[in-house]
Design an enzyme around this catalytic site. Structure first.
Site, mmCIF file in Angstrom:
data_model
loop_
_atom_site.group_PDB
_atom_site.id
_atom_site.type_symbol
_atom_site.label_atom_id
_atom_site.label_comp_id
_atom_site.label_asym_id
_atom_site.label_seq_id
_atom_site.Cartn_x
_atom_site.Cartn_y
_atom_site.Cartn_z
ATOM 1 C CD GLU A 53 -2.723 -1.465 2.398
ATOM 2 O OE1 GLU A 53 -2.707 -0.603 3.274
ATOM 3 O OE2 GLU A 53 -3.384 -2.502 2.468
ATOM 4 C CD GLU A 105 -4.694 -7.873 1.636
ATOM 5 O OE1 GLU A 105 -5.598 -7.195 2.162
ATOM 6 O OE2 GLU A 105 -3.498 -7.584 1.737
HETATM 7 O O1 G3I Z 1 -3.350 -7.418 18.634
HETATM 8 C C1 G3I Z 1 -4.527 -6.942 19.288
HETATM 9 C C2 G3I Z 1 -4.860 -7.837 20.426
HETATM 10 O O2 G3I Z 1 -3.826 -7.749 21.376
HETATM 11 C C3 G3I Z 1 -6.208 -7.424 21.022
HETATM 12 O O3 G3I Z 1 -6.591 -8.361 21.999
HETATM 13 C C4 G3I Z 1 -7.283 -7.374 19.951
HETATM 14 C C5 G3I Z 1 -8.607 -6.869 20.475
HETATM 15 O O4 G3I Z 1 -9.395 -6.290 19.462
HETATM 16 O O5 G3I Z 1 -6.866 -6.512 18.922
HETATM 17 C C6 G3I Z 1 -5.679 -6.975 18.316
HETATM 18 O O6 G3I Z 1 -5.328 -6.230 17.223
HETATM 19 C C7 G3I Z 1 -6.170 -6.300 16.102
HETATM 20 C C8 G3I Z 1 -5.440 -7.062 14.996
HETATM 21 O O7 G3I Z 1 -6.189 -7.007 13.802
HETATM 22 C C9 G3I Z 1 -5.206 -8.532 15.328
HETATM 23 O O8 G3I Z 1 -6.414 -9.178 15.538
HETATM 24 C C10 G3I Z 1 -6.482 -4.891 15.657
HETATM 25 O O9 G3I Z 1 -7.303 -4.255 16.640
HETATM 26 C C11 G3I Z 1 -7.182 -4.878 14.333
HETATM 27 O O10 G3I Z 1 -7.266 -3.533 13.878
HETATM 28 C C12 G3I Z 1 -6.347 -5.683 13.349
HETATM 29 O O11 G3I Z 1 -7.004 -5.647 12.109
HETATM 30 C C13 G3I Z 1 -6.287 -6.157 11.010
HETATM 31 C C14 G3I Z 1 -5.975 -5.014 10.042
HETATM 32 O O12 G3I Z 1 -5.340 -5.526 8.887
HETATM 33 C C15 G3I Z 1 -5.094 -3.985 10.728
HETATM 34 O O13 G3I Z 1 -4.452 -3.170 9.939
HETATM 35 C C16 G3I Z 1 -7.134 -7.204 10.324
HETATM 36 O O14 G3I Z 1 -7.266 -8.326 11.199
HETATM 37 C C17 G3I Z 1 -6.500 -7.638 9.014
HETATM 38 O O15 G3I Z 1 -7.400 -8.435 8.307
HETATM 39 C C18 G3I Z 1 -6.167 -6.412 8.169
HETATM 40 O O16 G3I Z 1 -5.517 -6.861 7.005
HETATM 41 C C19 G3I Z 1 -5.177 -5.846 6.030
HETATM 42 C C20 G3I Z 1 -3.978 -6.341 5.280
HETATM 43 O O17 G3I Z 1 -2.941 -6.646 6.175
HETATM 44 C C21 G3I Z 1 -3.518 -5.311 4.249
HETATM 45 N N1 G3I Z 1 -4.602 -4.937 3.365
HETATM 46 C C22 G3I Z 1 -5.821 -4.521 4.009
HETATM 47 C C23 G3I Z 1 -6.272 -5.583 4.982
HETATM 48 C C24 G3I Z 1 -7.561 -5.205 5.591
HETATM 49 O O18 G3I Z 1 -7.392 -4.067 6.390
#
Ligand code: G3I
Length: 383
Positions: free
Chosen positions: A159, A266
């Site tokens: 990105e 994705e």
């Molecule tokens: O790590 C913490 C954890 O400690 C906590 O208990 C939990 C409670 O909500 O949150 C955890 O972090 C989350 C993380 O995913 C792991 O589950 C974040 O809040 C959450 O924002 C994060 O979201 C991820 C997102 O990227 C973040 O940027 C999504 O799962 C993931 O699917 C998404 O993937 C991205 C690709 O990497 C790049 N392209 C876009 C795609 C969708 O956003």
């Protein structure tokens, strides 16, 4: 005598069930259905890697490529300088090894989920170019080196293109610290660490004309500098009515003309209304009931519409299988999709092929039957 009768009954029972098995039409795995076309992948979330997702586990055999949804990102692997964590990343590699699947490393260099220490110098000053470059090279050499020969494909830079305006590049903290050549430097470092790995530039909405032009420009300029980029990842966070198929098709053609492979990295097809069609993780919108219409379940008509949309997308991708090398779903089942929380938190979306109980949806069966159905049709140019 009684034993003989029992034996006879048991043998007849075994025979009958073997006969029934033979005559039950077998649903091949998705990977098998598309084996002549491209790899079929899935992103695995933390719960699956920790063995805590009983719903995903039984259907993992449908995939022959795996990406870590979060476990290989900078915040997961390098919470502090000098500290590396690979427990979950190793689990992904192990799951893939057991079923002989390809592993995709996601992601080396990204503006999001990257701890601030990467960009801080001594005395709370911003890191110098040299310091940020050294940290970038250390990250890449350590991860790519650790999994050399085991991770076949890496999303090297994620990105980096800006969404709107005239600027080609997003103002990523990597760009601020190092300069525009951070992208070229990242690919060079990845290639040095594993010359056999397929190196991918990965982004969302780059099928759309404006962002596609910028991406083509970036990729051409990297190619002209002999930077080792082998493929472009179109993320594919799509909906029931966007983007249109012609847009996807011209993107495949344009990237293919550059001599690059295309991975759909994705994929998901959201069924919910949206005011935002991108995947910028910084975007947040307010929830209201009209934006979350299927809390009580997915209506059959919408499930069919989604199945038809998936069929049309895959029929197109199959036609371009000379360019498309892999199609990866961003998650395994609806219950753990990121789309339930994006761009509005706490909605009930249904973007994947397996439902919240792990049962295959109409979209699954549509895709599963697609390659066989296409092979039964006469070739276009024969009488
Ligand atoms: O790590 C913490 C954890 O400690 C906590 O208990 C939990 C409670 O909500 O949150 C955890 O972090 C989350 C993380 O995913 C792991 O589950 C974040 O809040 C959450 O924002 C994060 O979201 C991820 C997102 O990227 C973040 O940027 C999504 O799962 C993931 O699917 C998404 O993937 C991205 C690709 O990497 C790049 N392209 C876009 C795609 C969708 O956003």
């Amino acid at each position: 005598m009684r034993f003989r009768i029992l034996f006879l009954i048991l043998s007849l029972g075994a025979l009958a069930s073997a006969f029934a098995r033979q005559n039950t039409p077998k649903t091949p795995t998705l990977a098998k259905a598309f084996e002549r076309d491209f790899l079929i992948g899935a992103a695995l979330g933390g719960q699956t890697l920790l063995g805590e997702d009983a719903i995903s586990a039984p259907v993992l055999g449908h995939f022959n490529a795996f990406t870590a949804e979060n476990a290989m990102k900078p915040d997961a692997t390098q919470p502090q300088e000098g500290v590396f964590r690979f427990e979950q990343a190793d689990k992904l590699v192990e799951i893939a090894r057991k079923q002989n699947a390809t592993v995709v490393g996601h992601t080396l260099i990204w503006h999001s989920q990257t701890p601030r220490w990467f960009f801080e110098g001594p005395d709370n000053k911003p890191a110098t170019r040299e310091l940020a470059l050294q940290r970038m090279r250390t990250r890449i050499a350590t991860l790519v080196g650790r999994y050399k020969g085991r991770i076949a494909q890496w999303d090297v830079v994620n990105e980096a293109i800006s969404d709107g305006g005239d600027d080609m590049l997003r103002q990523s903290p990597w760009r601020t610290a190092i300069g525009d050549d951070y992208i070229a430097e990242a690919f060079r470092a990845a290639h040095a660490a594993d010359p056999k790995a397929t190196l991918i530039y990965n982004d969302y909405s780059i099928e759309n004309p404006g962002k596609r032009e910028k991406t083509l420009k970036l990729l051409k300029s990297l190619r002209d500098q002999n930077v080792p980029v082998h493929a472009v990842g179109i993320q594919g966070h799509w909906g029931l009515d966007y983007p249109d198929l012609a847009t996807i098709e011209s993107a495949l053609t344009d990237f293919g003309k550059l001599g690059l492979k295309v991975m759909i990295t994705e994929l998901d097809v959201s069924v919910l209304p949206t005011r935002y069609r991108g995947a910028d993780v910084g975007v947040r919108q307010e929830r209201d009931a009209a934006m979350d219409p299927y809390v009580a379940g997915l209506p059959e008509a919408v499930a069919r519409q989604q199945a038809e949309r998936y069929r049309a997308i895959f029929a197109l991708l199959r036609r371009h299988r000379d360019v498309v090398d892999r199609v990866t779903f961003w998650g395994v089942h609806d219950g753990q999709s990121w789309k339930n929380n994006f761009p509005i938190r706490g909605r009930t979306d249904y973007p994947l092929l397996f439902d919240r109980q792990g049962k295959p949806k109409p979209a699954f069966f549509e895709l599963n039957a697609l390659p066989a159905a296409a092979r039964q049709q006469p070739a276009a140019n024969t009488q």
